[in-house]
Design an enzyme around this catalytic site. Structure first.
Site, mmCIF file in Angstrom:
data_model
loop_
_atom_site.group_PDB
_atom_site.id
_atom_site.type_symbol
_atom_site.label_atom_id
_atom_site.label_comp_id
_atom_site.label_asym_id
_atom_site.label_seq_id
_atom_site.Cartn_x
_atom_site.Cartn_y
_atom_site.Cartn_z
ATOM 1 N N ARG A 15 0.829 -1.210 0.000
ATOM 2 C CA ARG A 15 0.000 0.000 0.000
ATOM 3 C C ARG A 15 0.860 1.256 0.000
ATOM 4 O O ARG A 15 0.560 2.234 -0.689
ATOM 5 C CB ARG A 15 -0.933 -0.021 1.217
ATOM 6 C CG ARG A 15 -2.093 -1.004 1.084
ATOM 7 C CD ARG A 15 -2.689 -1.337 2.455
ATOM 8 N NE ARG A 15 -3.884 -2.169 2.331
ATOM 9 C CZ ARG A 15 -3.870 -3.475 2.091
ATOM 10 N NH1 ARG A 15 -2.694 -4.104 1.928
ATOM 11 N NH2 ARG A 15 -4.999 -4.162 2.003
ATOM 12 N N ARG A 109 -5.623 -16.911 -9.929
ATOM 13 C CA ARG A 109 -6.393 -16.192 -8.910
ATOM 14 C C ARG A 109 -7.324 -15.162 -9.554
ATOM 15 O O ARG A 109 -6.975 -14.540 -10.563
ATOM 16 C CB ARG A 109 -5.435 -15.529 -7.907
ATOM 17 C CG ARG A 109 -4.582 -16.560 -7.176
ATOM 18 C CD ARG A 109 -3.667 -15.925 -6.162
ATOM 19 N NE ARG A 109 -4.395 -15.352 -5.041
ATOM 20 C CZ ARG A 109 -3.806 -14.766 -3.998
ATOM 21 N NH1 ARG A 109 -2.490 -14.669 -3.955
ATOM 22 N NH2 ARG A 109 -4.534 -14.269 -3.018
ATOM 23 N N SER A 155 -12.038 -11.049 -1.944
ATOM 24 C CA SER A 155 -10.796 -10.411 -1.497
ATOM 25 C C SER A 155 -11.045 -8.945 -1.184
ATOM 26 O O SER A 155 -11.633 -8.211 -2.001
ATOM 27 C CB SER A 155 -9.715 -10.525 -2.579
ATOM 28 O OG SER A 155 -8.570 -9.766 -2.224
ATOM 29 N N SER A 156 -10.558 -8.513 -0.033
ATOM 30 C CA SER A 156 -10.645 -7.094 0.321
ATOM 31 C C SER A 156 -9.723 -6.251 -0.546
ATOM 32 O O SER A 156 -9.864 -5.021 -0.612
ATOM 33 C CB SER A 156 -10.288 -6.894 1.798
ATOM 34 O OG SER A 156 -8.937 -7.255 2.032
ATOM 35 N N ASP A 298 -5.766 -15.048 6.860
ATOM 36 C CA ASP A 298 -4.390 -15.406 6.537
ATOM 37 C C ASP A 298 -3.728 -16.192 7.666
ATOM 38 O O ASP A 298 -2.708 -16.855 7.448
ATOM 39 C CB ASP A 298 -3.559 -14.151 6.236
ATOM 40 C CG ASP A 298 -3.688 -13.709 4.787
ATOM 41 O OD1 ASP A 298 -4.284 -14.460 3.982
ATOM 42 O OD2 ASP A 298 -3.203 -12.617 4.447
ATOM 43 N N ASN A 321 -12.850 -17.826 1.621
ATOM 44 C CA ASN A 321 -11.966 -17.046 0.750
ATOM 45 C C ASN A 321 -10.546 -17.599 0.705
ATOM 46 O O ASN A 321 -9.782 -17.291 -0.215
ATOM 47 C CB ASN A 321 -11.930 -15.580 1.185
ATOM 48 C CG ASN A 321 -11.214 -15.368 2.502
ATOM 49 O OD1 ASN A 321 -11.529 -16.023 3.498
ATOM 50 N ND2 ASN A 321 -10.255 -14.461 2.516
ATOM 51 N N LYS A 325 -6.605 -18.254 -2.517
ATOM 52 C CA LYS A 325 -5.339 -17.589 -2.214
ATOM 53 C C LYS A 325 -4.251 -18.172 -3.129
ATOM 54 O O LYS A 325 -4.547 -18.626 -4.237
ATOM 55 C CB LYS A 325 -4.995 -17.778 -0.739
ATOM 56 C CG LYS A 325 -6.000 -17.143 0.212
ATOM 57 C CD LYS A 325 -5.867 -15.635 0.260
ATOM 58 C CE LYS A 325 -6.705 -15.025 1.373
ATOM 59 N NZ LYS A 325 -6.482 -13.572 1.504
ATOM 60 N N ARG A 329 -6.002 -23.003 0.313
ATOM 61 C CA ARG A 329 -5.340 -23.192 1.603
ATOM 62 C C ARG A 329 -6.124 -24.115 2.529
ATOM 63 O O ARG A 329 -5.539 -24.852 3.324
ATOM 64 C CB ARG A 329 -5.105 -21.841 2.282
ATOM 65 C CG ARG A 329 -3.947 -21.082 1.698
ATOM 66 C CD ARG A 329 -3.677 -19.788 2.425
ATOM 67 N NE ARG A 329 -2.551 -19.096 1.806
ATOM 68 C CZ ARG A 329 -2.288 -17.817 1.940
ATOM 69 N NH1 ARG A 329 -3.109 -17.054 2.658
ATOM 70 N NH2 ARG A 329 -1.247 -17.280 1.347
ATOM 71 N N LYS A 401 8.613 -15.405 -0.746
ATOM 72 C CA LYS A 401 7.522 -14.507 -1.135
ATOM 73 C C LYS A 401 7.328 -13.395 -0.119
ATOM 74 O O LYS A 401 7.073 -12.245 -0.483
ATOM 75 C CB LYS A 401 6.241 -15.317 -1.299
ATOM 76 C CG LYS A 401 5.013 -14.507 -1.702
ATOM 77 C CD LYS A 401 3.810 -15.421 -1.893
ATOM 78 C CE LYS A 401 2.542 -14.636 -2.174
ATOM 79 N NZ LYS A 401 2.547 -13.964 -3.477
#
Length: 419
Positions: A15, A109, A155-156, A298, A321, A325, A329, A401
């Site tokens: 961000r 994705r 996804s936000s 997460d 959700n 990912k 997951r 990552k």
């Protein structure tokens, strides 16, 4: 008492890179995360013509409120979801022809809710192969703004991308959200936009976000440690009866994933959070529980990884959700636990793990865990390995990552925890 220095937040770094690139002036980011994802984001900015200067502890970005400095660019987003979703949105506010592609993992994705919203705002955007997935091309001519409806139930990041775009539009944005997952990540975005000079308003039932035009101002911004990454170290303390302190993640932290320590508290761990950081101490007890992790999904793999050592079943709900990912997951966690001999049940948006330290349970034995190239699967099952010897991974290096030095840092912690 082990004190663990956690690298900077991936979410905040991404961000901050967007905000710095869009701001008027030169922004300094202190202690940014240096990982494959964030380096990919910075490389993407460079491809778009932004200057990104790097030193060991800080990055400097020359902002361009008018958009990319080049009229044409081909950007490879690697595996990074924030890169793949935020950079096309940033480019749309400029002028030129921009193509974006990503790794096979990121190509799978979904993007469609975001790209459809951009189209609704007048952006000339085309998916070159599968609709709603990378690769995509944007013929950018700025964004007028106005009202748009968005489904952020997958996804936000879709909402975050539009919020970040708002000040770069000519009229501002009014975003009506029909569904939202991982809401704390949106609060991170809003708080950071405020630091760059933009105030986001919410109307009605809170599902309408109003973003004014006018752009961002440059600043100096410090990146706090990554709360999702810290979850593995906090879980390590809880599962071993040890103690871990993470400085920099205290009462003023932006990240909702710090709420994972409240889950550990409910399971029996002792947790202390003050202005300077958070400390977790294992008490030798881990109770089973049912927990909704929609807002901190997460950290679902972290909880799944220590669930076999609870005294009762652990049921994690509202995490559908996590199936979209880096991998599915929910199923990856279930598969890894079953390989270890743990009894697991799953549904569309839940997973339930039965305890293994109770009479009659199948003994848990070490095995190779299939990572699916997902950093969070590897880091989570590394915590399981504190109690189960013989766990290995088919792709241990995928942690680059978000935390290239994870295995070394975790080994150093392990040496300080009770056997």
């Amino acid at each position: 008492m082990p004190v663990v220095d956690i690298p900077g937040s991936k979410s905040i770094t991404a961000r901050a890179l967007f905000l710095a690139a869009a701001a008027d002036g030169v922004t300094t980011l202190r202690r940014p995360l240096r990982s494959d994802d964030t380096e990919g984001f910075a490389e993407g900015l460079t491809r778009l013509g932004y200057r990104v200067g790097r030193s060991p502890d800080a990055w400097q970005i020359d902002g361009r409120p008018e958009g990319p400095a080049v009229a044409e660019a081909d950007v490879y987003c690697r595996d990074g979801a924030t890169t793949a979703r935020f950079l096309p949105t940033l480019a749309a506010a400029g002028h030129g022809s921009f193509r974006f592609d990503a790794s096979p993992q990121m190509r799978r994705r979904p993007l469609l809710p975001l790209t459809q919203a951009l189209r609704d705002l007048g952006v000339d955007l085309r998916h070159e192969e599968a609709e709603g997935h990378h690769p995509l091309r944007i013929e950018a001519s700025g964004v007028e703004g106005g009202e748009v409806v968005l489904d952020a139930g997958q996804s936000s990041q879709y909402l975050t991308a539009l919020l970040l775009l708002g000040p770069l539009t000519r009229k501002g944005l009014r975003i009506r959200v029909t569904d939202l997952v991982s809401a704390p990540y949106v609060e991170i975005t809003i708080a950071m936009m405020r630091e760059f000079g933009v105030e986001v308003l919410r109307e009605g039932d809170g599902r309408v976000y109003v973003v004014p035009p006018g752009g961002y101002r440059a600043t100096t911004y410090g990146i706090e440690p990554d709360a999702s990454t810290a979850s593995y170290f906090f879980a390590a303390a809880a599962v071993t009866g040890g103690e871990v302190t993470v400085p920099g993640l205290g009462t003023g932290a932006l990240q909702g994933d710090l709420g994972f320590v409240d889950v550990l508290r409910r399971m029996g761990a002792e947790v202390e959070t003050d202005a300077h950081g958070t400390r977790v101490r294992g008490t030798g007890e881990l109770r089973g529980l049912t927990v909704n992790m929609r807002d901190i999904s997460d950290t679902m793999p972290t909880l799944a990884a220590i669930a076999p050592f609870a005294s009762g079943p652990v049921r994690i709900e509202d995490v559908g959700n996590t199936r979209v990912k880096e991998c599915d997951r929910l199923e990856a966690c279930a598969e890894g636990l079953r390989r270890l001999g743990v009894e697991v049940a799953t549904g569309d948006d839940w997973i339930e793990i039965r305890p293994s330290d109770v009479p009659g349970a199948t003994p848990v034995t070490g095995t190779e865990i299939k990572s699916y190239g997902d950093h969070r699967i590897v880091m989570s099952f590394a915590v399981t390995g504190l109690r189960v010897p013989g766990i290995s991974f088919d792709d241990p290096g995928c942690v680059r990552k978000t935390f290239p030095g994870f295995h070394e840092a975790f080994a150093a912690l392990r040496a300080q925890l009770p056997e």
